[in-house]
Design an enzyme around this catalytic site. Sequence first.
Site, PDB file in Angstrom:
ATOM      1  N   ASP A 229       0.861  -1.164   0.000  1.00 40.69           N
ATOM      2  CA  ASP A 229       0.000   0.000   0.000  1.00 40.69           C
ATOM      3  C   ASP A 229       0.914   1.236   0.000  1.00 40.69           C
ATOM      4  O   ASP A 229       2.088   1.146   0.341  1.00 40.69           O
ATOM      5  CB  ASP A 229      -0.870  -0.050   1.262  1.00 40.69           C
ATOM      6  CG  ASP A 229      -1.571   1.259   1.486  1.00 40.69           C
ATOM      7  OD1 ASP A 229      -2.263   1.718   0.569  1.00 40.69           O
ATOM      8  OD2 ASP A 229      -1.410   1.832   2.586  1.00 40.69           O
ATOM      9  N   ARG A 230       0.376   2.396  -0.384  1.00 32.67           N
ATOM     10  CA  ARG A 230       1.216   3.597  -0.441  1.00 32.67           C
ATOM     11  C   ARG A 230       1.067   4.459   0.818  1.00 32.67           C
ATOM     12  O   ARG A 230       1.951   4.459   1.673  1.00 32.67           O
ATOM     13  CB  ARG A 230       0.861   4.402  -1.698  1.00 32.67           C
ATOM     14  CG  ARG A 230       1.926   5.394  -2.114  1.00 32.67           C
ATOM     15  CD  ARG A 230       1.416   6.393  -3.153  1.00 32.67           C
ATOM     16  NE  ARG A 230       0.646   7.457  -2.533  1.00 32.67           N
ATOM     17  CZ  ARG A 230       0.041   8.451  -3.200  1.00 32.67           C
ATOM     18  NH1 ARG A 230       0.107   8.485  -4.525  1.00 32.67           N
ATOM     19  NH2 ARG A 230      -0.626   9.375  -2.560  1.00 32.67           N
ATOM     20  N   ASP A 231      -0.073   5.155   0.940  1.00 31.78           N
ATOM     21  CA  ASP A 231      -0.230   6.131   2.020  1.00 31.78           C
ATOM     22  C   ASP A 231      -0.294   5.455   3.386  1.00 31.78           C
ATOM     23  O   ASP A 231      -1.150   4.610   3.630  1.00 31.78           O
ATOM     24  CB  ASP A 231      -1.499   6.958   1.795  1.00 31.78           C
ATOM     25  CG  ASP A 231      -1.471   7.682   0.450  1.00 31.78           C
ATOM     26  OD1 ASP A 231      -0.384   8.137   0.053  1.00 31.78           O
ATOM     27  OD2 ASP A 231      -2.524   7.772  -0.213  1.00 31.78           O
TER      28      ASP A 231
ATOM     29  N   THR B  10      -2.396   1.076  -4.903  1.00 34.96           N
ATOM     30  CA  THR B  10      -2.946   2.188  -4.125  1.00 34.96           C
ATOM     31  C   THR B  10      -4.272   2.700  -4.692  1.00 34.96           C
ATOM     32  O   THR B  10      -4.427   2.816  -5.912  1.00 34.96           O
ATOM     33  CB  THR B  10      -1.896   3.330  -4.020  1.00 34.96           C
ATOM     34  OG1 THR B  10      -2.459   4.428  -3.288  1.00 34.96           O
ATOM     35  CG2 THR B  10      -1.451   3.829  -5.372  1.00 34.96           C
ATOM     36  N   ASN B  11      -5.217   2.968  -3.802  1.00 31.02           N
ATOM     37  CA  ASN B  11      -6.460   3.641  -4.192  1.00 31.02           C
ATOM     38  C   ASN B  11      -6.201   5.140  -4.205  1.00 31.02           C
ATOM     39  O   ASN B  11      -5.712   5.684  -3.210  1.00 31.02           O
ATOM     40  CB  ASN B  11      -7.574   3.366  -3.169  1.00 31.02           C
ATOM     41  CG  ASN B  11      -8.140   1.958  -3.293  1.00 31.02           C
ATOM     42  OD1 ASN B  11      -7.850   1.248  -4.245  1.00 31.02           O
ATOM     43  ND2 ASN B  11      -8.952   1.581  -2.324  1.00 31.02           N
TER      44      ASN B  11
ATOM     45  N   CYS C 124      -5.787   2.964  -8.496  1.00 30.53           N
ATOM     46  CA  CYS C 124      -7.188   3.046  -8.894  1.00 30.53           C
ATOM     47  C   CYS C 124      -7.633   4.492  -8.753  1.00 30.53           C
ATOM     48  O   CYS C 124      -7.601   5.041  -7.651  1.00 30.53           O
ATOM     49  CB  CYS C 124      -8.045   2.136  -8.011  1.00 30.53           C
ATOM     50  SG  CYS C 124      -9.800   2.560  -8.120  1.00 30.53           S
TER      51      CYS C 124
ATOM     52  N   HIS D 260     -10.636   5.635  -9.266  1.00 32.12           N
ATOM     53  CA  HIS D 260     -12.107   5.695  -9.213  1.00 32.12           C
ATOM     54  C   HIS D 260     -12.625   5.942  -7.809  1.00 32.12           C
ATOM     55  O   HIS D 260     -11.904   5.831  -6.826  1.00 32.12           O
ATOM     56  CB  HIS D 260     -12.697   4.383  -9.738  1.00 32.12           C
ATOM     57  CG  HIS D 260     -12.152   3.973 -11.070  1.00 32.12           C
ATOM     58  ND1 HIS D 260     -11.345   2.883 -11.247  1.00 32.12           N
ATOM     59  CD2 HIS D 260     -12.277   4.557 -12.285  1.00 32.12           C
ATOM     60  CE1 HIS D 260     -11.006   2.779 -12.524  1.00 32.12           C
ATOM     61  NE2 HIS D 260     -11.560   3.784 -13.174  1.00 32.12           N
TER      62      HIS D 260
ATOM     63  N   ARG E 134     -10.702  -0.875  -7.345  1.00 34.48           N
ATOM     64  CA  ARG E 134     -10.611  -0.229  -6.024  1.00 34.48           C
ATOM     65  C   ARG E 134     -10.506  -1.279  -4.915  1.00 34.48           C
ATOM     66  O   ARG E 134     -11.353  -2.157  -4.787  1.00 34.48           O
ATOM     67  CB  ARG E 134     -11.844   0.660  -5.815  1.00 34.48           C
ATOM     68  CG  ARG E 134     -11.845   1.393  -4.489  1.00 34.48           C
ATOM     69  CD  ARG E 134     -12.976   2.423  -4.423  1.00 34.48           C
ATOM     70  NE  ARG E 134     -13.223   2.835  -3.045  1.00 34.48           N
ATOM     71  CZ  ARG E 134     -12.498   3.755  -2.403  1.00 34.48           C
ATOM     72  NH1 ARG E 134     -11.493   4.345  -3.015  1.00 34.48           N
ATOM     73  NH2 ARG E 134     -12.776   4.060  -1.152  1.00 34.48           N
ATOM     74  N   LYS E 135      -9.443  -1.177  -4.098  1.00 37.25           N
ATOM     75  CA  LYS E 135      -9.284  -2.115  -2.987  1.00 37.25           C
ATOM     76  C   LYS E 135     -10.514  -2.026  -2.070  1.00 37.25           C
ATOM     77  O   LYS E 135     -11.004  -0.923  -1.854  1.00 37.25           O
ATOM     78  CB  LYS E 135      -8.025  -1.766  -2.169  1.00 37.25           C
ATOM     79  CG  LYS E 135      -6.726  -1.971  -2.912  1.00 37.25           C
ATOM     80  CD  LYS E 135      -5.510  -1.682  -2.015  1.00 37.25           C
ATOM     81  CE  LYS E 135      -5.279  -0.216  -1.771  1.00 37.25           C
ATOM     82  NZ  LYS E 135      -4.023   0.102  -1.039  1.00 37.25           N
TER      83      LYS E 135
ATOM     84  N   ASP F  21      -1.626  -0.512   5.820  1.00 34.33           N
ATOM     85  CA  ASP F  21      -1.898   0.025   7.168  1.00 34.33           C
ATOM     86  C   ASP F  21      -3.371  -0.033   7.547  1.00 34.33           C
ATOM     87  O   ASP F  21      -3.725   0.351   8.655  1.00 34.33           O
ATOM     88  CB  ASP F  21      -1.385   1.466   7.275  1.00 34.33           C
ATOM     89  CG  ASP F  21      -2.149   2.410   6.360  1.00 34.33           C
ATOM     90  OD1 ASP F  21      -2.504   1.978   5.243  1.00 34.33           O
ATOM     91  OD2 ASP F  21      -2.404   3.565   6.753  1.00 34.33           O
TER      92      ASP F  21
HETATM   93 ZN    ZN Z   1     -10.797   1.499  -9.853  1.00 36.17          ZN
END
Ligand code: ZN
Length: 432
Positions: A251-253, A293-294, A332, A334, A354-355, A380
Site C-alpha cells: 500500500d502507499r499512504d 494504491t487507491n 485506482c 475511481h 478499487r481495494k 496500514d
Molecule cells: Zn478502480
Amino acid sequence: MQAIIQAGGAGTRLKSITGDLPKPMVSINGKPILEWQILSLKQSGIIDVTIVISKNGNAIKEYFKDGKDFGIKISYIVEEIPLGTAGGLYFAKEFIKDDFFLVFGDLMLDIDWGRYRDYALSKKALLVPLAHPNSHPFDSDLLVIDESNKILRIDSKHNVRDYYYKNLTNAGIYWCDHNILELIDEPKKIDFEKEILTSTIERGAAFVYKSSEYVKDCGTPYRYYSVENDCKNGIISAKRLSNKQKAIFLDRDGTINVFGDFVRNASKLELIDVAPEAIKLIDESEYLPIVITNQPVIARGETTFDELARIHNKMEVLLGEKNAYLTDIYFCPHHPDSGYEGEVKELKIVCDCRKPKIGMLLKAASEYNIDLSKSWFIGDTSQDVQTGINAGCKTIRVTSGDPRPNKKYENAVPNYVANDILEAVKLILNKK
Ligand SMILES: [Zn+2]
C-alpha cells in the site's frame, strides 16, 4: 530467432579480477558471463548466435569455437579496428535473416526471450530496448515514455534534473527489427544508443519492454561480487519471467509515505524514514516490490493524472536516492459515490480495481507472471488486509499509518502485525 552478442568492449575496471581476459569471459560461479547469456538464449530456443569480438577477443573464440559443444551455432565478427557499439553490425547482414536480439556481452542476465519477442512484435516497432528501474537512477540515462510505452526521449544523466522523474533505464538489451541493420550503412565507428536508438526514437518507432528480470552489469569489483552472490543464491534464474514470480504488494499512504491528509500534490509526499531500506531489501530478494494504491482524489477532482504521475515520480526519486526502486505502481483513480462538486463524472464508478477488490493485483499478476498465493500484502488498513485476503496473499498490517478502525472490514485478520514496513519486510524475509 537469432541473437548478436556485442563482446568487443574493453572493460578495464575489472582488471583486478579478469587480468587480460575480455570482460564477457569473466567467470561467475564457474562459467563466463557469455556462457550464461548463451544458456539463457538457448532456453528460449535461440540457437543461432553471432558474437562481435575485437581483435583481442581470441579467448572468446577459443572457448566457444563454433558453439557445437554448447548446443548452438556461433558465428563471429572480428573487428580489426574498434567500431563502437554498433559499427560491427555492418558485417552482421550476411548472418541475420529476420528480427533479432542485440545483447551487450558484459551483462549477467536471464530472460524469457519468447515473451519479450511476442511483446515487441505486438508493438510493430523498429527497436524495443528492455527497460527497468535501477538502484542509481540519479546518475543514469533515463528513458521517458508515454502511456503506450513509446519512448519519447532519453533524459541524459548529464542534465541538471530539477524535476521529478520516473526510474526507468535502458538495460543494454534490444529487440531489433531486421530493418535496423539498414541504418548501419558502412563499417565505421557508431554508438548504438547515441545514434541508432536516438534516431529510431525520433521516428517514433522505439518502445520499451518493461521487465522485472535480472539484468546487471558486473563492471566494478563490488558489483561483480554481488552478482556472483545472486547467481549462487539462484535469484538470477528465479526472476526469469517464464518462472512464477513472488511479489510483496505495498500500500502507499501510511505504508511507504507518511500518513496524513490526502496527498494531492507532490509537495505533500514524504517517505516514512525506513521505507527505502525496506524496499531495498525486497529488491535484493526474490520478491518484486509492487505498489497497489487507491487514489480516489482523482475521481473527486482534487488532483489530476499528471499530478499523480509527479507524486509517484517524487516517490521514485526519493527511493532512488537511497538506492531503492519499485517494480511497478498500480493505482485506482475511481470512487463509487457520486454527487460531489468538482468530481470527474466518468471516474465516479463502481470499478474492479478499487481495494479491497483485486483488479490491480490481477493485472500485476498477469504482467509479471506472479503467483498470488506465494505473495504478500503489506498495508496500514483493514481494507488492505481484506484486499490481500481476497487475492489469496498472506498479509501484514502495519501500525505506521491510518489509526482509525474500519468497521466494514473488521473481520479481516492479518497474518502478522508490524510497526512499520521495514519490520514487515524483515518478517517475510526472515531477517533480524
Ligand atoms: Zn478502480
